[in-house]
Design an enzyme around this catalytic site. Sequence first.
Site: not given
Length: 225
Positions: A66, A68, A79, A188
């Site tokens: 989701d 930031y 990202f 991740h």
Amino acid sequence: MKSIQLNGTWLRHLEAEFQKPYLIDLRKKLLEARATTGFYPASNKIFRALNETPLHRVKVVVLGQDPYHGPEQAEGLSFSVPRGIPVPPSLRNIYKELQDDLGIAPATHGNLLEWAQRGVLLLNSVLTVAPGLAGSHRNLGWEHFTDAVLATVSREQESVVFLLWGKFAQQKRSLIDEKKHLVLLAPHPSPLSAYQGFFGCRHFSLANSFLEDNGLLPIPWQLSN
């Protein structure tokens, strides 16, 4: 969401989603949130990943979780953060792997717009978040919408590379036709898990090799400083 304009290459496949009860209900919840706590990113950037990377140009999909949840960080691309905002830890690790894999020095900023414009769909599974509360908009309905996005890419495109980093992203694997696309899995890139297999995964070179093997131009991963 009312003012959001979705790129026509996507809209022709996703228009029906906007008439479904889950998305109508989600829109109501976002209108309520905008009047109270607010949310990230700004309304005009919720669908930015789709608008910056038209469907017919998608070569690689990078699936985030989701947005930031800090001030001025979220900009509608997974990202990515605007120039002038410190590079988040997960993105620093992505840059490190890119350097180890392809010898590309880390960018001095965290803005990934150039990747989006080169055919990298920077999609989050959940497209909004409450300020300061990571994961706060999960299970509001966004997952259904982004499932439809991924299924559309799988169905309509050929020879796409899906980079599924972390268990959350890997839950979407069943939506992808692996007979015609490449799915690459890794932990991740967050500091908590990057050393468990993200570092050394070589996904950037593997993606480009697959694209070239299928007659497509590789992604220029180098970002302008």
